[in-house]
Write an enzyme that holds these catalytic residues in place. Sequence first.
Site, PDB file in Angstrom:
ATOM      1  N   SER A 143      11.008  -1.690  41.340  1.00 26.44           N
ATOM      2  CA  SER A 143      11.424  -1.461  42.727  1.00 26.44           C
ATOM      3  C   SER A 143      10.429  -0.504  43.363  1.00 26.44           C
ATOM      4  O   SER A 143       9.784   0.294  42.667  1.00 26.44           O
ATOM      5  CB  SER A 143      12.826  -0.850  42.768  1.00 26.44           C
ATOM      6  OG  SER A 143      13.126  -0.323  44.047  1.00 26.44           O
ATOM      7  N   TYR A 156      19.376   5.082  39.910  1.00 24.84           N
ATOM      8  CA  TYR A 156      18.547   3.890  40.057  1.00 24.84           C
ATOM      9  C   TYR A 156      17.068   4.266  40.164  1.00 24.84           C
ATOM     10  O   TYR A 156      16.209   3.696  39.480  1.00 24.84           O
ATOM     11  CB  TYR A 156      18.998   3.126  41.307  1.00 24.84           C
ATOM     12  CG  TYR A 156      18.224   1.864  41.601  1.00 24.84           C
ATOM     13  CD1 TYR A 156      18.520   0.679  40.938  1.00 24.84           C
ATOM     14  CD2 TYR A 156      17.221   1.840  42.574  1.00 24.84           C
ATOM     15  CE1 TYR A 156      17.827  -0.487  41.226  1.00 24.84           C
ATOM     16  CE2 TYR A 156      16.525   0.681  42.864  1.00 24.84           C
ATOM     17  CZ  TYR A 156      16.831  -0.483  42.191  1.00 24.84           C
ATOM     18  OH  TYR A 156      16.148  -1.642  42.469  1.00 24.84           O
TER      19      TYR A 156
END
Length: 255
Positions: A143, A156
């Site tokens: 990401s 995350y």
Amino acid sequence: MLLQGKSIVVTGGNSGIGEAIVLAAAAEGANVTIDYVTHPEETTALIAEVEAAGGHAVGVQADITQAADLQKMMQTAVEAYGRLDVLINNAGIETRTSLLDTTEADFDTVMAVNMRSAFFGAQAAARQFIAQGGGGLILNISSVHEDWPMPGNIAYCVSKGGMRMLTRTAGVELGAHGIRMVNIAPGAVSTPINASTEADPAKMKALDAAIPLGRMAQSSEIADVVVFLASGKAGYMTATTVVIDGGIMQGSVGL
């Protein structure tokens, strides 16, 4: 076909970006092993779609947080197709909680699914590559938040940051064996994980305004880059991250 005959494993392959990768890889001639944890009916439907288009796919139910299940996943691919050529660590989750709000259970779950599975998945795949010879490729769906802070989603971000360093370090370690390791870092993508954002017109307006290209990515656009990296056209790339974000990291701060 760019991936003709290659044996590819995709974790979390029955939805979102994983599903798009399965379809794109199969369309380019790959033999695909689809890992899933839940919704076996979605995997069955996806296999049928691949086969109807002339491709090849099998499913395997595996808990990627467990090393034994990761090994089972690799073995399924080897038994079905004779070898393993590419592992795509795609499965991922988030809690959307801050440092102050994240529980031990939240943190452990995110790290297990996002980071632990990538680490031990890479280990299992690398051992298989070395045993069979001929090198191999490990692709991690990371990401932009491996490098770009996202307040309110800290576990995350930490997991993706760990994935970045895993890729850089393991890519160096494994180079002597002809094994490549590359991260793919998407920005905002239209997938189930972003369903709540897409359902909120105000949030979508703000997000689109922050992206220089003015829109979220489609899963197929991430899958197209996966196909390129898994092909012979990217054979000199390793220990690095390819960012696919519509320019958002350059055009905005702190989303």
